[in-house]
Design an enzyme around this catalytic site. Structure first.
Site, PDB file in Angstrom:
ATOM      1  N   ASN A  11      35.674  -2.581 -18.380  1.00 34.96           N
ATOM      2  CA  ASN A  11      34.329  -3.221 -18.276  1.00 34.96           C
ATOM      3  C   ASN A  11      33.238  -2.160 -17.960  1.00 34.96           C
ATOM      4  O   ASN A  11      33.464  -1.296 -16.910  1.00 34.96           O
ATOM      5  CB  ASN A  11      34.486  -4.088 -16.850  1.00 34.96           C
ATOM      6  CG  ASN A  11      33.305  -4.547 -16.627  1.00 34.96           C
ATOM      7  OD1 ASN A  11      32.068  -4.058 -16.819  1.00 34.96           O
ATOM      8  ND2 ASN A  11      33.052  -5.669 -15.763  1.00 34.96           N
ATOM      9  N   ASP A  71      39.632  -4.056  -9.290  1.00 36.19           N
ATOM     10  CA  ASP A  71      39.810  -5.508  -9.634  1.00 36.19           C
ATOM     11  C   ASP A  71      38.739  -6.223  -8.707  1.00 36.19           C
ATOM     12  O   ASP A  71      38.701  -5.971  -7.314  1.00 36.19           O
ATOM     13  CB  ASP A  71      41.111  -6.213  -9.335  1.00 36.19           C
ATOM     14  CG  ASP A  71      41.145  -7.417  -9.963  1.00 36.19           C
ATOM     15  OD1 ASP A  71      41.094  -7.805 -11.366  1.00 36.19           O
ATOM     16  OD2 ASP A  71      41.285  -8.532  -9.220  1.00 36.19           O
ATOM     17  N   ASP A 156      25.759 -11.333 -10.866  1.00 36.11           N
ATOM     18  CA  ASP A 156      24.761 -11.155 -10.165  1.00 36.11           C
ATOM     19  C   ASP A 156      23.377 -11.826 -10.281  1.00 36.11           C
ATOM     20  O   ASP A 156      22.773 -11.944  -9.235  1.00 36.11           O
ATOM     21  CB  ASP A 156      24.231  -9.559 -10.742  1.00 36.11           C
ATOM     22  CG  ASP A 156      25.086  -8.478  -9.962  1.00 36.11           C
ATOM     23  OD1 ASP A 156      26.109  -8.579  -9.253  1.00 36.11           O
ATOM     24  OD2 ASP A 156      25.236  -7.415 -10.692  1.00 36.11           O
ATOM     25  N   LYS A 176      21.631  -1.695  -5.427  1.00 34.53           N
ATOM     26  CA  LYS A 176      22.806  -2.642  -5.275  1.00 34.53           C
ATOM     27  C   LYS A 176      24.017  -1.802  -4.651  1.00 34.53           C
ATOM     28  O   LYS A 176      24.487  -2.672  -3.856  1.00 34.53           O
ATOM     29  CB  LYS A 176      23.379  -3.417  -6.979  1.00 34.53           C
ATOM     30  CG  LYS A 176      24.372  -3.952  -6.676  1.00 34.53           C
ATOM     31  CD  LYS A 176      24.873  -4.584  -8.115  1.00 34.53           C
ATOM     32  CE  LYS A 176      26.084  -5.171  -8.036  1.00 34.53           C
ATOM     33  NZ  LYS A 176      26.841  -5.520  -9.374  1.00 34.53           N
ATOM     34  N   HIS A 181      30.000  -4.903  -2.907  1.00 36.51           N
ATOM     35  CA  HIS A 181      31.403  -4.584  -2.515  1.00 36.51           C
ATOM     36  C   HIS A 181      32.095  -3.283  -3.342  1.00 36.51           C
ATOM     37  O   HIS A 181      32.585  -2.674  -2.614  1.00 36.51           O
ATOM     38  CB  HIS A 181      32.098  -5.737  -3.217  1.00 36.51           C
ATOM     39  CG  HIS A 181      31.707  -6.191  -4.688  1.00 36.51           C
ATOM     40  ND1 HIS A 181      30.178  -6.405  -4.909  1.00 36.51           N
ATOM     41  CD2 HIS A 181      32.079  -6.418  -5.870  1.00 36.51           C
ATOM     42  CE1 HIS A 181      30.020  -6.487  -6.184  1.00 36.51           C
ATOM     43  NE2 HIS A 181      31.378  -6.810  -6.597  1.00 36.51           N
TER      44      HIS A 181
END
Ligand code: ITT
Length: 205
Positions: A11, A71, A156, A176, A181
């Site tokens: 990704n 993950d 998002d 962000k 996270h």
């Protein structure tokens, strides 16, 4: 010797978000494309932590470069934590706009819009025998209607962050990252690196 890290993810959005901060410690932040490797395992774990380890272990078995697996996913309270670890596999092959809109449909008539993003990182430096995991989480709520967004990726556009006081899709990646996270997990990782590689007995690769 150059300090390198290989991100065990296909990704590119994750790579884009993590790269700048990882360059604080590493000289080179490599992606799978850079080294011609792929992840060849299924995510059979039942938690974010298990799945990030599965990905990092697979890639680490093919290289001596220290590896970082990620993950992550979105958990929505009113949907019993779904899509959760299935965030990528939810409506697989559909666009994220479709996925977001489907979640909004499932939440229609629900008062409880609470949600959270989680990111589990697994770091494996097999040359120095180091393996460590980090988890970052951020809380927010799912907004009422889909909006086209300038920034972000994945879910998002529908996630309002309580800490950022905005929808993640509306804020640049640096902003962000302060609250996300992934940003939180990477900060823990960087603190760990500073401590562990500072001790003279571990090679700074
Ligand atoms: P790799 O397994 O190769 O790392 P992936 O995209 O399949 O790539 P995951 O299995 O961890 O990664 O799936 C994460 C899903 O959660 C994916 O659909 C993302 O779009 C979504 N997601 C994760 N972090 C996100 C973030 O910061 N913002 C929006 N969506 C996010």
């Amino acid at each position: 010797m150059k300090k390198q890290i290989l991100l065990a993810t296909s990704n590119q959005n994750k790579v884009r978000e993590m790269k700048d901060d990882l360059l604080i410690f590493f000289d080179d932040v490599l992606s799978l494309k850079d080294v011609n490797l792929t992840i060849d395992v299924e995510e059979t774990g039942t938690t974010f932590l298990e799945n990030s380890k599965i990905k990092a272990s697979d890639v680490s078995s093919k290289t001596n470069i220290p590896v970082l697996g990620d993950d992550s996913g979105l958990e929505i309270d009113a949907l019993d934590g779904r899509p959760g670890i299935y965030s990528a596999r939810f409506l697989q092959n559909e666009s994220y706009e479709t996925k977001c809109k489907e979640l909004l449909k499932l939440l229609k008539d629900k008062d409880n819009r609470e949600a959270s993003f989680t990111c589990a990182l697994t770091y494996i430096d097999k040359i120095n025998g180091i393996e460590k995991q980090f988890v970052g989480k951020c809380n927010g709520r799912i907004i009422d209607a889909y909006q086209d967004c300038k920034y972000g990726f994945g879910y998002d556009p529908i996630f309002y962050s309580y800490e950022a006081h905005d929808v993640f899709g509306n804020i640049p990646k640096e902003e962000k990252f302060k609250y996300s996270h992934r940003g939180k997990a990477v900060k823990m990782f960087l603190n760990f690196l500073k401590e562990v590689y500072h001790e003279g007995n571990i090679r700074n690769r």
